[in-house]
Design a protein around this motif. Structure first.
Motif, PDB file in Angstrom:
ATOM      1  N   TYR A  61      -7.165  -4.128  -6.268  1.00  0.00           N
ATOM      2  CA  TYR A  61      -7.190  -2.660  -6.213  1.00  0.00           C
ATOM      3  C   TYR A  61      -6.787  -2.109  -7.297  1.00  0.00           C
ATOM      4  CZ  TYR A  61      -5.775   2.009  -4.384  1.00  0.00           C
ATOM      5  OH  TYR A  61      -5.966   3.390  -4.091  1.00  0.00           O
TER       6      TYR A  61
ATOM      7  N   PHE B 174       0.878  -1.309  -0.009  1.00  0.00           N
ATOM      8  CA  PHE B 174       0.179  -0.056  -0.114  1.00  0.00           C
ATOM      9  C   PHE B 174       0.919   1.341   0.007  1.00  0.00           C
ATOM     10  CE2 PHE B 174      -3.461  -2.748   1.078  1.00  0.00           C
ATOM     11  CZ  PHE B 174      -4.734  -2.087   0.415  1.00  0.00           C
TER      12      PHE B 174
ATOM     13  N   TRP C  53      -0.548   2.709  -3.556  1.00  0.00           N
ATOM     14  CA  TRP C  53      -1.818   2.949  -3.325  1.00  0.00           C
ATOM     15  C   TRP C  53      -2.117   4.253  -4.307  1.00  0.00           C
ATOM     16  CZ3 TRP C  53      -2.987   8.007  -1.758  1.00  0.00           C
ATOM     17  CH2 TRP C  53      -1.872   8.798  -1.286  1.00  0.00           C
TER      18      TRP C  53
ATOM     19  N   PHE D 121      -3.229  -7.354  -4.509  1.00  0.00           N
ATOM     20  CA  PHE D 121      -3.326  -5.814  -4.704  1.00  0.00           C
ATOM     21  C   PHE D 121      -3.462  -5.459  -6.255  1.00  0.00           C
ATOM     22  CE2 PHE D 121      -1.695  -1.448  -4.969  1.00  0.00           C
ATOM     23  CZ  PHE D 121      -2.269  -0.915  -3.866  1.00  0.00           C
TER      24      PHE D 121
END
Length: 109
Positions: A83, A16, A20, A79
């Motif tokens: 994401y 992250f 991110w 991820f």
């Protein structure tokens, strides 16, 4: 097992912290850096004890790093798909298998 568990949790923070902001491109770069460093602090708080415990349990530095890289790839794969909404292509899976081969050879006596 504590080493593996701590490395897994620390890699969630690391992933992250590093990635991110790719979907939050509307914020200034300096803010992304400050936020990422704030997240990475928790990663370091877990990675350092994980590596120390693993070393005291008899793993060497090469083994710790190679295992950490495999954990990183697994966490990042989830991820990237969940994401970042990127596809998990066959060539990434082949690459992952080659890294798993590195783990095998790293622990081979």
């Amino acid at each position: 097992m504590k080493t593996i568990g701590l490395l897994i949790v620390s890699n969630v923070f690391m992933t992250f912290a590093w990635y991110w902001h790719l979907k939050a491109s509307g914020i200034p770069l300096w803010k992304a850096i400050v936020i990422s460093w704030s997240i990475a602090f928790f990663e370091y708080c877990l990675t350092v004890p994980a590596n120390r415990m693993g070393f005291l349990e008899g793993w060497n530095g090469f083994q710790l790093k190679i295992v950490q890289e495999v954990i990183t790839l697994v966490i990042f794969s989830f991820f990237a798909v969940l994401y970042l909404k990127e596809p998990l292509r066959w060539n990434y899976l082949v690459s992952f298998c080659l890294v798993m081969g590195a783990v095998y050879f790293a622990f081979k006596k």
